[in-house]
Design an enzyme around this catalytic site. Sequence first.
Site, PDB file in Angstrom:
ATOM      1  N   ARG A   1       0.320  13.763  14.016  1.00 52.03           N
ATOM      2  CA  ARG A   1       1.560  14.443  14.669  1.00 52.03           C
ATOM      3  C   ARG A   1       1.381  15.876  14.855  1.00 52.03           C
ATOM      4  NH1 ARG A   1       1.998   9.798  11.702  1.00 52.03           N
ATOM      5  NH2 ARG A   1       1.851  11.076   9.540  1.00 52.03           N
TER       6      ARG A   1
ATOM      7  N   THR B   1      -9.439  -5.897   3.604  1.00 46.03           N
ATOM      8  CA  THR B   1      -9.038  -4.879   2.660  1.00 46.03           C
ATOM      9  C   THR B   1      -9.885  -5.596   1.487  1.00 46.03           C
ATOM     10  OG1 THR B   1      -6.804  -4.748   3.380  1.00 46.03           O
ATOM     11  CG2 THR B   1      -7.275  -3.872   0.987  1.00 46.03           C
TER      12      THR B   1
ATOM     13  N   PHE C   1       1.304   5.673  -0.254  1.00 51.17           N
ATOM     14  CA  PHE C   1       0.643   6.991   0.322  1.00 51.17           C
ATOM     15  C   PHE C   1       0.920   8.049  -0.683  1.00 51.17           C
ATOM     16  CE2 PHE C   1       1.923   8.755   4.772  1.00 51.17           C
ATOM     17  CZ  PHE C   1       0.587   9.074   5.044  1.00 51.17           C
TER      18      PHE C   1
ATOM     19  N   HIS D   1      -3.643  13.558   1.548  1.00 54.32           N
ATOM     20  CA  HIS D   1      -4.010  12.904   2.619  1.00 54.32           C
ATOM     21  C   HIS D   1      -2.898  12.794   3.433  1.00 54.32           C
ATOM     22  CE1 HIS D   1      -5.264   9.061   4.502  1.00 54.32           C
ATOM     23  NE2 HIS D   1      -4.253   8.438   4.168  1.00 54.32           N
TER      24      HIS D   1
ATOM     25  N   LYS E   1      -5.026  -2.368  10.335  1.00 55.07           N
ATOM     26  CA  LYS E   1      -5.444  -2.430   8.771  1.00 55.07           C
ATOM     27  C   LYS E   1      -5.380  -3.794   8.138  1.00 55.07           C
ATOM     28  CE  LYS E   1      -3.461   2.374   7.709  1.00 55.07           C
ATOM     29  NZ  LYS E   1      -4.628   2.787   6.803  1.00 55.07           N
TER      30      LYS E   1
ATOM     31  N   ASP F   1       0.961  -1.109  -0.029  1.00 56.17           N
ATOM     32  CA  ASP F   1      -0.011   0.066  -0.078  1.00 56.17           C
ATOM     33  C   ASP F   1       0.991   1.343   0.100  1.00 56.17           C
ATOM     34  OD1 ASP F   1      -2.308   1.605   0.309  1.00 56.17           O
ATOM     35  OD2 ASP F   1      -2.756   1.307   2.395  1.00 56.17           O
TER      36      ASP F   1
ATOM     37  N   ASP G   1      -9.179   0.053   2.025  1.00 55.86           N
ATOM     38  CA  ASP G   1      -8.175  -0.266   2.787  1.00 55.86           C
ATOM     39  C   ASP G   1      -8.811   0.089   4.261  1.00 55.86           C
ATOM     40  OD1 ASP G   1      -5.973  -0.911   4.603  1.00 55.86           O
ATOM     41  OD2 ASP G   1      -5.006   0.825   4.142  1.00 55.86           O
TER      42      ASP G   1
ATOM     43  N   GLU H   1     -10.099  12.071   7.984  1.00 62.70           N
ATOM     44  CA  GLU H   1      -9.846  13.374   7.570  1.00 62.70           C
ATOM     45  C   GLU H   1     -11.183  14.154   7.724  1.00 62.70           C
ATOM     46  OE1 GLU H   1      -7.747  11.662   3.750  1.00 62.70           O
ATOM     47  OE2 GLU H   1      -7.258  13.690   3.875  1.00 62.70           O
TER      48      GLU H   1
ATOM     49  N   GLU I   1      -9.377   3.824  -2.140  1.00 60.55           N
ATOM     50  CA  GLU I   1      -8.132   3.702  -2.832  1.00 60.55           C
ATOM     51  C   GLU I   1      -8.295   3.197  -4.258  1.00 60.55           C
ATOM     52  OE1 GLU I   1      -4.574   2.385  -0.870  1.00 60.55           O
ATOM     53  OE2 GLU I   1      -5.537   2.855   1.295  1.00 60.55           O
TER      54      GLU I   1
ATOM     55  N   GLN J   1      -4.575   1.558  14.987  1.00 59.49           N
ATOM     56  CA  GLN J   1      -3.388   1.919  14.361  1.00 59.49           C
ATOM     57  C   GLN J   1      -2.774   2.941  14.939  1.00 59.49           C
ATOM     58  OE1 GLN J   1      -4.791   4.132  10.586  1.00 59.49           O
ATOM     59  NE2 GLN J   1      -2.645   4.620  10.083  1.00 59.49           N
TER      60      GLN J   1
ATOM     61  N   ARG K   1      -8.662   3.302  13.305  1.00 63.60           N
ATOM     62  CA  ARG K   1      -7.546   4.328  13.668  1.00 63.60           C
ATOM     63  C   ARG K   1      -7.306   4.231  15.216  1.00 63.60           C
ATOM     64  NH1 ARG K   1      -6.093   5.399   8.643  1.00 63.60           N
ATOM     65  NH2 ARG K   1      -7.887   6.186   7.303  1.00 63.60           N
TER      66      ARG K   1
ATOM     67  N   THR L   1      -4.708   6.556  -0.023  1.00 61.41           N
ATOM     68  CA  THR L   1      -5.920   6.918  -0.112  1.00 61.41           C
ATOM     69  C   THR L   1      -6.108   8.129  -0.851  1.00 61.41           C
ATOM     70  OG1 THR L   1      -6.125   6.442   2.406  1.00 61.41           O
ATOM     71  CG2 THR L   1      -7.551   8.052   1.615  1.00 61.41           C
TER      72      THR L   1
ATOM     73  N   GLU M   1     -10.821   3.555   3.806  1.00 65.47           N
ATOM     74  CA  GLU M   1      -9.993   4.505   2.764  1.00 65.47           C
ATOM     75  C   GLU M   1     -10.251   4.225   1.361  1.00 65.47           C
ATOM     76  OE1 GLU M   1      -6.094   5.269   5.711  1.00 65.47           O
ATOM     77  OE2 GLU M   1      -5.780   3.747   4.165  1.00 65.47           O
TER      78      GLU M   1
HETATM   79  O1  LIG Z   1      -0.089   9.153   8.606  1.00 64.33           O
HETATM   80  C1  LIG Z   1       0.097   7.952   9.105  1.00 64.33           C
HETATM   81  O2  LIG Z   1       0.643   7.705   9.920  1.00 64.33           O
HETATM   82  C2  LIG Z   1      -0.727   7.065   8.374  1.00 64.33           C
HETATM   83  C3  LIG Z   1      -1.661   7.207   7.571  1.00 64.33           C
HETATM   84  C4  LIG Z   1      -2.324   5.932   6.798  1.00 64.33           C
HETATM   85  O3  LIG Z   1      -3.061   5.165   7.329  1.00 64.33           O
HETATM   86  C5  LIG Z   1      -2.101   6.226   5.439  1.00 64.33           C
HETATM   87  C6  LIG Z   1      -2.081   4.740   4.598  1.00 64.33           C
HETATM   88  O4  LIG Z   1      -2.726   3.570   4.949  1.00 64.33           O
HETATM   89  C7  LIG Z   1      -1.632   4.818   3.147  1.00 64.33           C
HETATM   90  C8  LIG Z   1      -2.622   5.556   2.359  1.00 64.33           C
HETATM   91  O5  LIG Z   1      -3.790   4.985   2.444  1.00 64.33           O
HETATM   92  O6  LIG Z   1      -2.421   6.727   1.570  1.00 64.33           O
HETATM   93 CA   LIG Z   2      -4.194   2.720   2.948  1.00 66.61          CA
HETATM   94 MG   LIG Z   3      -7.224  -2.345   5.703  1.00 68.81          MG
END
Ligand SMILES: O=C(O)/C=C/C(=O)CC(=O)CC(=O)O
Ligand SMILES: [Ca+2]
Ligand SMILES: [Mg+2]
Length: 304
Positions: free
Chosen positions: A28, A145, A14, A19, A141, A12, A121, A252, A89, A128, A125, A238, A87
Amino acid sequence: MELPASIGDYTDFFCSEHHTKNCSKIFRGEYALPPNWLHLPVAYHGRASSVVVSGTGIRRPMGQSFPPTSDGKTPPYFGPSRRLDYELEMAFFVGPGIELGERITIDNAIDHIFGLVLMNDWSARDIQFWESQPLGPFLGKNFGTSISPWILTLEALEPFKCEAPNQEPPCLPYLTETSRFTYDIPLEVAIRPAGEEKQSVVCRTNFKYLYWTIAQQLTHHTVNGCNVRTGDLLASGTISGPDKESWACLLEQTSNAQHDIVLEHGGIRKYLEDGDDVIFSGCCKGDGYCVGFGTCSGTVLPAS
Ligand SMILES: O=C(O)/C=C/C(=O)CC(=O)CC(=O)O
Ligand SMILES: [Ca+2]
Ligand SMILES: [Mg+2]
């Protein structure tokens, strides 16, 4: 329905700048890209065994979480996820693979890509957030899926090719495309709560927003000699765009349960509830015709 291929490995990426920045802010505290992000398509290895075909129910996962409003001293707890998300995707299937030690180059990457599917996906949260430092996504995750059952080949998508976003700063030569393109694929997410007939659209976005192309993803994946095999699934990440309507997960849209979204046909959501049917659709509009991916859906089943 069956999975369209036997999936050996699943990765996966990013690839949405929006996103990535939104997640950074929420998780963060800083609306920013990580230092590597503009130089390589960031990814993690996902789990192939739990990729399921559209229509398969998704069981709310059990797991370990940390109280979000804790002073830092409260211990973690165990239970059903309270922050279950989708998510939106897309993912591509590898056609011809390569052997360990070989590389796919940017100029022939497209020849190794068979076609695209819609992908959800599913993400817990709370699980995660607590588990992912320092090694990234794991049990938050890999409990499910979903993908759509029909693969649209790149040949079928040819009329919907469009320019990919400009990259600044320019990337390294091994990722630099002579002709840089992506596909114009309008995408939607709808939620149909249990017992409701009508679904509410909660997101409208487009595949073309992604910063990194499928050719760059596959090239980068093999640049170190990592082999890929026919049927491997590589997902985009995403697909969030610039405006709020295009943010492609509830994390989001609700800023991680800080506020609600209102469904068109009644009801509010911070995160998904048991019985919610989450329906992704994607359709490329030609002159008097439409090339569709069908739907990628799944109903949230209660934890067991
Ligand atoms: O920023 C993070 O710590 C994590 C973000 C995600 O959950 C992103 C991920 O699965 C990738 C995506 O879907 O873009
Ligand atoms: Ca993802
Ligand atoms: Mg998943």
